[in-house]
Design a protein around this motif. Structure first.
Motif: not given
Length: 369
Positions: A55-72
């Motif tokens: 489990r703990m796969g939500g970490l990948a969701i977090f990485f995708g979200f946070i990087l995209s938000v910080l860029i845009f």
């Protein structure tokens, strides 16, 4: 109301960025989960898998979200508060996925995370008056704004967590909810909300191929509570600020499935003399499995229900209350007829129904309650 093409382009770029990051980082997170012991081992009748799954796969969701938000997006005070609260939720989820923490400490930390977001400016200051015959169009919450907002955030955070009981269910439902709010934000010209929801839906889409049945990795509390937290906070930014009946109804339509399932679970447990936080096997996805649906079929049914509610929310925003209600009733009626035909067909086919029920009875389910 015309949609600005620039906003659509930025939202699409944010979605693709988050999706790509989540897709690439999920195998890395999967290996990390095995190393740190964040593994779900089937040991009771509520689990649907028959072998250990990380489990703990939500970490990948977090990485995708946070990087995209910080860029845009620029880092406003409200956004910083939401992201900081989200980081707290993710850290809590990581520890919970490894050590299986008790409910009360998790609840306290969730309240603290919600307070971080609320004190940064993410709060419900007005509520639409659901009484359409009243001369007061909205209620000003005043000193109640902070506790009501915290209650909303913590409630939705746990509601999404509670429906995470089948492969791909919480991730798919969250994708549908975030896409609903994405469309609404584009329609009402809220570009920042649109980018936030594009990033969240993109992160879910990137993770989903690994999470669909048969799942290679579970999102765990790391993912389900993070998704609920972000959806709750962004719904405040994008919907509760409007002083119309729309702002009262849309969040409940958009998040209708987890809200209904959570309310029903609380009533069921209290009526049986149990703690509202005690896990059981009475959630809507459990009931579908017990009716004879396979995991994939049950998840598809719940996807359809979420999509119906999401479409109703979009229709409500764009063409008015009456048409939205008629639309919702028509879709519910069509869904009811289709479900009746499906069940009647299966009832007349004892071999397939019996085999499926026997097969599912031998499986076990993972609880993310």
């Amino acid at each position: 109301m015309p949609i600005q093409l620039t906003s659509v382009g930025l939202a699409l770029a944010a979605l693709l960025t988050a999706s790509l990051v989540a897709l690439i980082s999920t195998p890395v997170v999967r290996s990390l989960a095995f190393r740190v012991g964040a593994v779900d081992v089937p040991k009771d009748s509520r689990r649907m898998h028959s072998h250990p799954i990380p489990r703990m796969g939500g970490l990948a969701i977090f990485f995708g979200f946070i990087l995209s938000v910080l860029i845009f997006l620029p880092l406003t005070q409200e956004l910083r508060g939401m992201l900081l609260g989200g980081v707290v939720i993710v850290i809590l989820g990581i520890f919970d996925d490894i050590f299986a923490l008790p409910a009360l400490p998790k609840f306290i930390v969730q309240i603290l995370a919600a307070l971080i977001a609320v004190l940064a400016g993410n709060r419900i200051e007005f509520l639409s008056n659901p009484n359409i015959f009243s001369s007061e169009l909205f209620w000003e919450l005043g000193s109640l704004a902070i506790p009501i907002t915290v209650l909303w955030i913590v409630g939705i955070t746990n509601a999404v967590n509670l429906i995470d009981g089948l492969d791909g269910l919480a991730c798919g439902v969250s994708t549908i909810s975030s896409m609903t709010l994405l469309v609404i934000a584009l329609v009402v010209k809220e570009p920042d909300v649109a980018i936030l929801m594009a990033a969240l839906s993109g992160a879910c889409i990137g993770f989903l191929p690994y999470n669909l049945n048969p799942a290679k990795i579970f999102m765990g509390d790391t993912g389900s509570t993070f998704l609920g937290f972000i959806l709750a906070v962004v719904s405040i930014q994008g919907l509760f600020k409007f002083y119309t009946i729309i702002s009262f109804a849309v969040p409940f339509l958009m998040l209708g499935l987890p809200i209904f399932d959570t309310c029903f679970a609380i009533l069921r447990r209290v009526s049986h003399g149990q703690s509202p936080m005690s896990p059981d096997r009475g959630h809507i996805h459990h009931r579908l499995i017990d009716m004879g649906f396979s995991q994939k079929q049950a998840v598809a049914v719940l996807y359809i229900i979420s999509a119906i509610l999401g479409l109703s929310a979009v229709v409500l925003t764009t063409i008015g209350v009456v048409r939205a209600m008629l639309f919702l009733l028509a879709l519910c009626a069509a869904g009811g007829v289709a479900g009746k035909l499906y069940l009647d067909h299966n009832a007349g086919s004892p071999s397939s129904s019996g085999q499926r029920q026997d097969g599912e009875a031998r499986k076990k389910e993972h609880p993310y309650e």
